[in-house]
Design an enzyme around this catalytic site. Structure first.
Site, PDB file in Angstrom:
ATOM      1  N   THR A   1      -0.338   6.687  18.339  1.00 24.53           N
ATOM      2  CA  THR A   1      -1.334   7.743  18.145  1.00 24.53           C
ATOM      3  C   THR A   1      -1.860   7.753  16.710  1.00 24.53           C
ATOM      4  O   THR A   1      -1.184   7.305  15.777  1.00 24.53           O
ATOM      5  CB  THR A   1      -0.755   9.147  18.435  1.00 24.53           C
ATOM      6  N   ARG A   2      -3.082   8.262  16.577  1.00 24.18           N
ATOM      7  CA  ARG A   2      -3.678   8.557  15.268  1.00 24.18           C
ATOM      8  C   ARG A   2      -4.457   9.854  15.421  1.00 24.18           C
ATOM      9  O   ARG A   2      -4.779  10.276  16.536  1.00 24.18           O
ATOM     10  CB  ARG A   2      -4.635   7.447  14.814  1.00 24.18           C
TER      11      ARG A   2
ATOM     12  N   GLY B   1      -1.263   0.360  23.113  1.00 26.30           N
ATOM     13  CA  GLY B   1      -2.290   1.375  22.851  1.00 26.30           C
ATOM     14  C   GLY B   1      -1.750   2.792  22.964  1.00 26.30           C
ATOM     15  O   GLY B   1      -2.511   3.757  22.976  1.00 26.30           O
TER      16      GLY B   1
ATOM     17  N   ASP C   1       3.533  -1.074  12.408  1.00 25.23           N
ATOM     18  CA  ASP C   1       2.381  -0.227  12.784  1.00 25.23           C
ATOM     19  C   ASP C   1       2.948   1.134  13.219  1.00 25.23           C
ATOM     20  O   ASP C   1       3.719   1.213  14.169  1.00 25.23           O
ATOM     21  CB  ASP C   1       1.651  -0.906  13.949  1.00 25.23           C
TER      22      ASP C   1
ATOM     23  N   ARG D   1       0.912   9.643  14.250  1.00 25.09           N
ATOM     24  CA  ARG D   1       0.287  10.215  13.039  1.00 25.09           C
ATOM     25  C   ARG D   1      -0.414  11.495  13.422  1.00 25.09           C
ATOM     26  O   ARG D   1      -1.349  11.473  14.219  1.00 25.09           O
ATOM     27  CB  ARG D   1      -0.795   9.276  12.512  1.00 25.09           C
TER      28      ARG D   1
ATOM     29  N   ARG E   1     -10.630  -1.854  10.663  1.00 17.07           N
ATOM     30  CA  ARG E   1     -10.164  -0.533  11.077  1.00 17.07           C
ATOM     31  C   ARG E   1     -10.543  -0.284  12.531  1.00 17.07           C
ATOM     32  O   ARG E   1     -11.541  -0.788  13.042  1.00 17.07           O
ATOM     33  CB  ARG E   1     -10.772   0.543  10.201  1.00 17.07           C
TER      34      ARG E   1
ATOM     35  N   TYR F   1       0.839  -1.202   0.000  1.00 17.16           N
ATOM     36  CA  TYR F   1       0.000   0.000   0.000  1.00 17.16           C
ATOM     37  C   TYR F   1       0.876   1.256   0.000  1.00 17.16           C
ATOM     38  O   TYR F   1       0.711   2.142  -0.846  1.00 17.16           O
ATOM     39  CB  TYR F   1      -0.897  -0.017   1.235  1.00 17.16           C
ATOM     40  N   ASP F   2       1.825   1.307   0.931  1.00 17.42           N
ATOM     41  CA  ASP F   2       2.651   2.521   1.077  1.00 17.42           C
ATOM     42  C   ASP F   2       3.412   2.823  -0.207  1.00 17.42           C
ATOM     43  O   ASP F   2       3.428   3.959  -0.693  1.00 17.42           O
ATOM     44  CB  ASP F   2       3.665   2.346   2.213  1.00 17.42           C
TER      45      ASP F   2
HETATM   46  N1  UDP Z   1      -5.836  -1.076  16.248  1.00 17.53           N
HETATM   47  C1  UDP Z   1      -6.105  -1.643  17.486  1.00 17.53           C
HETATM   48  N2  UDP Z   1      -7.131  -2.518  17.586  1.00 17.53           N
HETATM   49  C2  UDP Z   1      -7.930  -2.847  16.546  1.00 17.53           C
HETATM   50  C3  UDP Z   1      -7.664  -2.274  15.276  1.00 17.53           C
HETATM   51  C4  UDP Z   1      -6.599  -1.400  15.176  1.00 17.53           C
HETATM   52  O1  UDP Z   1      -5.413  -1.344  18.481  1.00 17.53           O
HETATM   53  O2  UDP Z   1      -8.870  -3.652  16.738  1.00 17.53           O
HETATM   54  C5  UDP Z   1      -4.740  -0.101  16.140  1.00 17.53           C
HETATM   55  C6  UDP Z   1      -3.729  -0.413  15.044  1.00 17.53           C
HETATM   56  O3  UDP Z   1      -2.714  -1.250  15.549  1.00 17.53           O
HETATM   57  C7  UDP Z   1      -3.227   0.956  14.697  1.00 17.53           C
HETATM   58  C8  UDP Z   1      -4.442   1.866  14.926  1.00 17.53           C
HETATM   59  O4  UDP Z   1      -5.317   1.126  15.759  1.00 17.53           O
HETATM   60  O5  UDP Z   1      -2.198   1.355  15.568  1.00 17.53           O
HETATM   61  C9  UDP Z   1      -5.158   2.260  13.648  1.00 17.53           C
HETATM   62  O6  UDP Z   1      -5.413   1.099  12.911  1.00 17.53           O
HETATM   63  P1  UDP Z   1      -6.229   1.073  11.552  1.00 17.53           P
HETATM   64  O7  UDP Z   1      -6.229  -0.337  11.063  1.00 17.53           O
HETATM   65  O8  UDP Z   1      -7.578   1.696  11.731  1.00 17.53           O
HETATM   66  O9  UDP Z   1      -5.438   2.033  10.536  1.00 17.53           O
HETATM   67  P2  UDP Z   1      -3.916   2.530  10.339  1.00 17.53           P
HETATM   68  O10 UDP Z   1      -3.900   3.918  10.861  1.00 17.53           O
HETATM   69  O11 UDP Z   1      -2.974   1.633  11.103  1.00 17.53           O
HETATM   70  O12 UDP Z   1      -3.697   2.443   8.879  1.00 17.53           O
END
Ligand code: UDP
Length: 310
Positions: free
Chosen positions: A210-211, A207, A271, A275, A186, A145-146
């Site tokens: 960050t996002r 956990g 991962d 972000r 997601r 993807y990247d």
């Molecule tokens: N994540 C999580 N539990 C889940 C699904 C995702 O802790 O059930 C975490 C994942 O490891 C990542 C973040 O949530 O750090 C966002 O994941 P996502 O798949 O939504 O998108 P990404 O930003 O990684 O592309």
């Protein structure tokens, strides 16, 4: 206008189609329904301004008549979807981008590519401005993807330089809202479904990664502003409100009034740890910024998931 949207049956694509139809444009969706849903298009099929071509963008795209805008969104986009479909993801980003650029060139149309914050990989700086080149594992588990999106950006930039294609690139950060698929892994949908079902929330790693989550109407407004603008730049489109995944879990548990606990699982390879978009360029040039706060957006999304949970 006549507008071609690849990936128009997907989560963000569907919202975009709706906006353009509201403005009385003609919209042609090109989608192979690999991750998009035909059901997403059901509301549009009544409209005389809407048509659908069931096609994978790795094939030649034949459109009769004039085209004003080409927006290339087609790609698997969730980590689960692109790791399940690695070759198709590579082809959508590479051959699919070349094909859509060829269409824009032939039709003298404006062009937009939806790229991704994934081009920054696991960034060493925060927030990430568009000028940051990224830190991507070129052959890791997210590389299909990247690197496909990085190739796509290179292709758009070359067509712009060589053929003067009137192009722009938007790098979308995590987007959420109604019409997300509930089973594509997601984080927002996983957590809401788990909270509503009273199941433990699956946190990958500790956990503390960050996002920054942007509500879909804000993302779509940013895409449209970029498309309408005269600018041929690259823009981050996202909400700079950065939170940890643990905070996201706590917020969703609280908003759903759930009794769910937490189930810590292994962090997937590569991962990203952080972000957060720097959106000053989109603010200055496009006069765009997100308006919907996290709790408001999550409440809308929770309402939609409740109505669609079987
Ligand atoms: N994540 C999580 N539990 C889940 C699904 C995702 O802790 O059930 C975490 C994942 O490891 C990542 C973040 O949530 O750090 C966002 O994941 P996502 O798949 O939504 O998108 P990404 O930003 O990684 O592309």
């Amino acid at each position: 206008m006549n507008i071609v949207i690849t990936g128009g049956a997907g989560f963000i694509g569907t919202h975009l189609v709706e906006k353009f139809l509201e403005k009385s444009h003609n919209v042609i969706v090109v989608d192979n329904l690999l991750t998009g849903l035909k059901a997403n298009l059901d509301n549009f099929t009544k409209s005389k301004n809407f048509s659908f071509i069931d096609l994978d963008v790795q094939n030649h795209i034949q459109i009769d008549g004039e085209v004003d805008y080409v927006l290339h969104l087609a790609s698997a986009a969730s980590p689960k979807a692109y790791t399940d479909n690695p070759i198709n993801t590579l082809k959508a980003g590479s051959i699919g981008t070349i094909n859509t650029l060829g269409l824009a060139k032939a039709k003298h149309a404006k062009y937009l590519l939806t790229s991704t914050s994934e081009v920054y990989g696991d960034p060493e700086i925060s927030p990430q401005p568009e000028s940051y080149w990224g830190r991507v594992n070129p052959n890791g588990v997210r590389s299909m993807y990247d690197e496909a999106k990085r190739f796509a950006e290179a292709a758009v930039s070359s067509y712009n330089r060589i053929y003067n294609i009137d192009s722009r690139i938007v790098r979308l950060f995590n987007t959420y809202g109604p019409k997300m698929k509930l089973n594509d892994g997601r984080v927002v949908t996983n957590f809401i479904v788990q909270a509503l079902n009273g199941e433990d929330i699956t946190i990958y790693g500790k956990g503390n990664q960050t996002r920054s989550f942007c509500y879909v109407s804000d993302t779509v407004a940013g895409i449209i502003k970029a498309m309408d603008s005269e600018s041929n730049e690259v823009f981050n489109i996202g909400n700079p409100n950065e939170i940890t995944i643990l905070q996201l879990a706590e917020t969703i548990v609280q908003l759903t009034e759930s009794k769910s606990g937490v189930n810590y699982q292994e962090l997937p390879d590569d991962d990203p740890t952080q972000r957060k978009p720097d959106i000053s360029k989109a603010k200055n040039i496009l006069d765009w910024k997100p308006d919907i706060g996290l709790e408001e957006g999550l409440n809308k999304t929770i309402g939609w998931v409740k109505a669609n949970l079987n």
